[in-house]
Design a protein around this motif. Structure first.
Motif: not given
Length: 703
Positions: A619-620, A623-624, A626-627, A650, A654
């Motif tokens: 999950k983390k 997030e990484v 996407r950023e 994902q 991106r």
């Protein structure tokens, strides 16, 4: 996934669902039969209830049950039920068949006389007399209910009978026969045979039934005795042979006439079995034994079910016995083949899970070894670590083969290399040294190794396969010499092949044992050994296009001889990288829930000068992604919560240009597939070496 693959998957799922539903219907019928036996009395009501259960639980539209009339010896219909009766909530009470005429009776008679099912998948009888022509049903299946009667099922449309369907219904019909035995016997005891003999028969069968009833009893007995499909032997009160039928002659040859006036014990491999059966007949009217070893006319043993029945005289005396022999060799072979197939399927299911976990362990071992090799300067220690590294690669290859062992053909992308046999033998002896040296010396014994090796013996076979074969042979040689001895290793080069020999001075084996030594699960080592070592070796040699032979004599040792195709000499692969590489630094994201493997991959990539973001939480990691921006993403497949497929999806959403490498212990399943539609550009199967990791990264990273 393209349309063809989707259709194939849907067909597979539909077939699986159909088989599951079919099994549920079978179980429902068995439960219904049991309830019918509890609540119904008399053979007719029980058969009628059985027919109703069959229609309500199956896909058939009509069911008729025939029972053998003990007086006329013909089949008569005693129960019938159809889909119309089910929809109307009952039946008219008439015993009738939805398939009127000679075809139904002929099929039932054939099934009963041969004791084999009859299948008519698509029947066509256009025109003719409407009474005898097929007017409704377009398919028919007849199953013998042992020696009691026949179950006939039909529909008014064509129906292909798949193999699982046939197997299920053949088993079910045998169970129905067993369930009807007691009601049939009770009907005979209560005098219902008169009722059976007057039961209605099909119009086209009345004349045939009348002819059979008018046949003289002696003539009828002779015909039945002669045509019985089982080997049948009539014995006198002392158990001596009076007469045998044609089936018995086929089993035991023309010399069967020599049995007349003698007990048939000579056809038993253990003659005492017959006399024990005869002794038991003093207190019972019938005895039976399954899987008895008999001897046929050629002197070869075969398995049979044997029945011994007392034949009483009309005045109450004892006329003798009837010995019935049912050859089950073919049935046993078929059952063993099915069992073996089911074993392989079960082992294949287990292999997948075991391989995944084992590959993760091997990845950790291999990674640590290759990192240690960077700092080792001691030659002896380095050599030991390199041997462990080679053993890990061999184990990885074995696990890969385990994942694909259910395939009948050779792996389409299997790597066949040229390997120096001398080098392979030396590696194997070094790896097995604790077994053949330290283990023996512990008990005061020694094993001497003699080398007779030619130079430049290069064989065409996967290096791991050859080492596995030689390891099996060496360990077998050691176990054959419990008090020590000598192992001789030879290799020589012929024109187009390489010949190797592993010879020992051990206990040897008989010709009979040597003939079975390559059979799966055959072992002479007792409980705790699978007996698969030599079978696997034989399979690997055969897949490489070679041959393996064994020569042995009790007390004189054993020699295994392996012949393999000659290979072309190739340059040895480069060793593991020693220094970080030079060039552009890239930002790499590594995702793996195994902390140890994550650390190894991070260190390997960092030593090549790249920046690494290592994440153990899926999950983390999302997030990484996407950023941040990454030049390459490596992700494990099987992780809790978030799988590698989601990471890849994902990441591509991106940035469609970012390369994604899937690292997994399930890699053997995906190596040959194009996974670009799922966001994966390359698959790396665990365990992989540092070289392979860097090679994969070089392919994916921009130059």
């Amino acid at each position: 996934m393209d349309l063809l693959h989707k259709n194939i998957m849907h067909l597979g799922l539909d077939r699986l669902q159909w088989q599951q539903e079919e099994m549920l219907h079978i179980l429902g019928m068995l439960q219904g039969f049991e309830e019918a036996l509890k609540h119904e009395e008399g053979l007719d009501p029980i058969c009628q209830r059985f027919a109703e259960i069959v229609i309500s639980e199956s896909r058939f539209e009509a069911c008729t049950i025939f029972i053998r009339d003990p007086k006329s010896m013909v089949l008569v219909p005693v129960a019938s039920f159809g889909l119309d009766d089910l929809l109307e909530g009952g039946n008219s009470g008439d015993v009738r068949s939805p398939l009127q005429g000679s075809l139904l009776k002929a099929s039932a008679d054939k099934a009963f006389s041969t004791q084999q099912p009859v299948y008519l998948e698509e029947m066509r009888e256009p025109g003719g007399d409407p009474v005898t022509a097929v007017s409704r049903s377009a398919c028919l299946a007849c199953f013998p209910l042992m020696d009691l009667g026949v179950l006939c099922l039909s529909t008014d449309h064509p129906f292909p009978f798949p193999i699982p369907f046939k197997r299920n219904w053949e088993i079910l019909s045998r169970l129905m026969g067993h369930l009807l035995k007691d009601p049939y016997r009770q009907a005979l005891e209560e005098g219902d045979q008169e009722r059976l003999s007057t039961s209605p028969v099909l119009p086209s069968d009345k004349e045939e039934a009348r002819e059979v009833c008018e046949t003289e009893p002696d003539e009828l007995f002779e015909r039945a005795f002669s045509l019985a499909p089982q080997g049948t032997c009539l014995l006198d009160p002392e158990g001596k042979v009076l007469q045998v039928n044609k089936s018995f002659e086929r089993l035991h040859g023309s010399n069967v006439s020599e049995l007349e006036g003698r007990p048939p014990a000579v056809i038993f491999q253990d003659s005492s079995i017959f006399f024990k059966l005869l002794q038991k007949m003093q207190t019972s009217g019938q005895e039976e034994l399954a899987d008895v070893s008999l001897i046929n006319g050629e002197g070869k043993p075969y398995l049979a079910d044997v029945y011994l029945v007392r034949v009483p005289e009309a005045q109450g005396g004892e006329a003798g016995f009837l010995l019935v022999v049912n050859d089950v060799t073919t049935k046993k072979a078929f059952a063993e083949k099915i069992l073996q197939t089911e074993k392989l399927v079960a082992m294949g299911t287990m292999a997948g899970g075991v391989a995944h976990d084992f590959n993760n362990l091997l990845m950790a071992v291999l990674g640590h070894i290759q990192l240690l090799l960077l700092d080792i300067t001691d030659d002896g220690l380095m050599r030991r670590l390199q041997q462990i590294e080679r053993a890990v690669h061999d184990a990885s290859h074995t696990v890969r083969r385990l994942q694909k062992f259910t395939a009948h053909d050779r792996e389409p992308h299997g790597v066949v290399t040229a390997i120096d046999v001398k080098e392979a033998l030396q590696d194997v002896m070094e790896l097995t040294r604790p077994r053949w040296k330290n283990g023996m010396e512990k008990f005061g014994h020694t094993v001497k190794i003699d080398w007779e090796l030619e130079e430049n013996c290069v064989a065409s076979i996967h290096a791991s396969d050859l080492r596995e074969i030689l390891t099996n042979l060496v360990l077998n040689a050691v176990e054959a010499m419990p008090n020590g001895g000598k192992i001789t290793l030879r290799c020589k080069s012929l024109k187009d092949s390489i010949v190797m020999e592993v010879a020992d001075t051990g206990i040897g084996m008989s010709k009979e044992v040597a003939g079975k030594i390559f059979d799966p699960y055959y072992t002479t080592k007792g409980i705790g050994n699978s007996g698969l070592g030599l079978s696997v070796s034989w399979s690997l040699v055969l897949r490489a296009g070679g041959d393996i032979q064994v020569k042995s004599r009790p007390g004189r040792g054993t020699v295994f001889s392996i012949t393999l195709p000659r290979g072309e000499t190739k340059s040895s692969p480069s060793s593991s990288p020693k220094l970080p590489g030079e060039g552009r630094s890239h930002h790499v994201l590594v995702v793996d829930d195994e902390e140890e493997i994550l650390g190894i991959l991070r260190d390997m990539i960092q030593l090549k000068g790249h920046r690494v973001t290592a994440m153990s939480d899926g999950k983390k990691a999302l997030e990484v992604i996407r950023e941040g921006e990454f030049d390459l993403i490596l992700t494990d497949l099987g992780m809790p919560d978030i799988s590698g497929w989601e990471i890849a999806r994902q990441a591509k959403a991106r940035n469609p240009k970012v390369p994604v490498i899937l690292i997994t212990g399930w890699g053997a399943q995906y190596e040959d597939e194009d996974l670009t539609e799922r966001g994966v550009d390359l698959v790396l199967s665990k365990p992989f070496s540092w070289d392979r990791l860097l090679e994969a990264m070089a392919k994916m990273l921009p130059r």
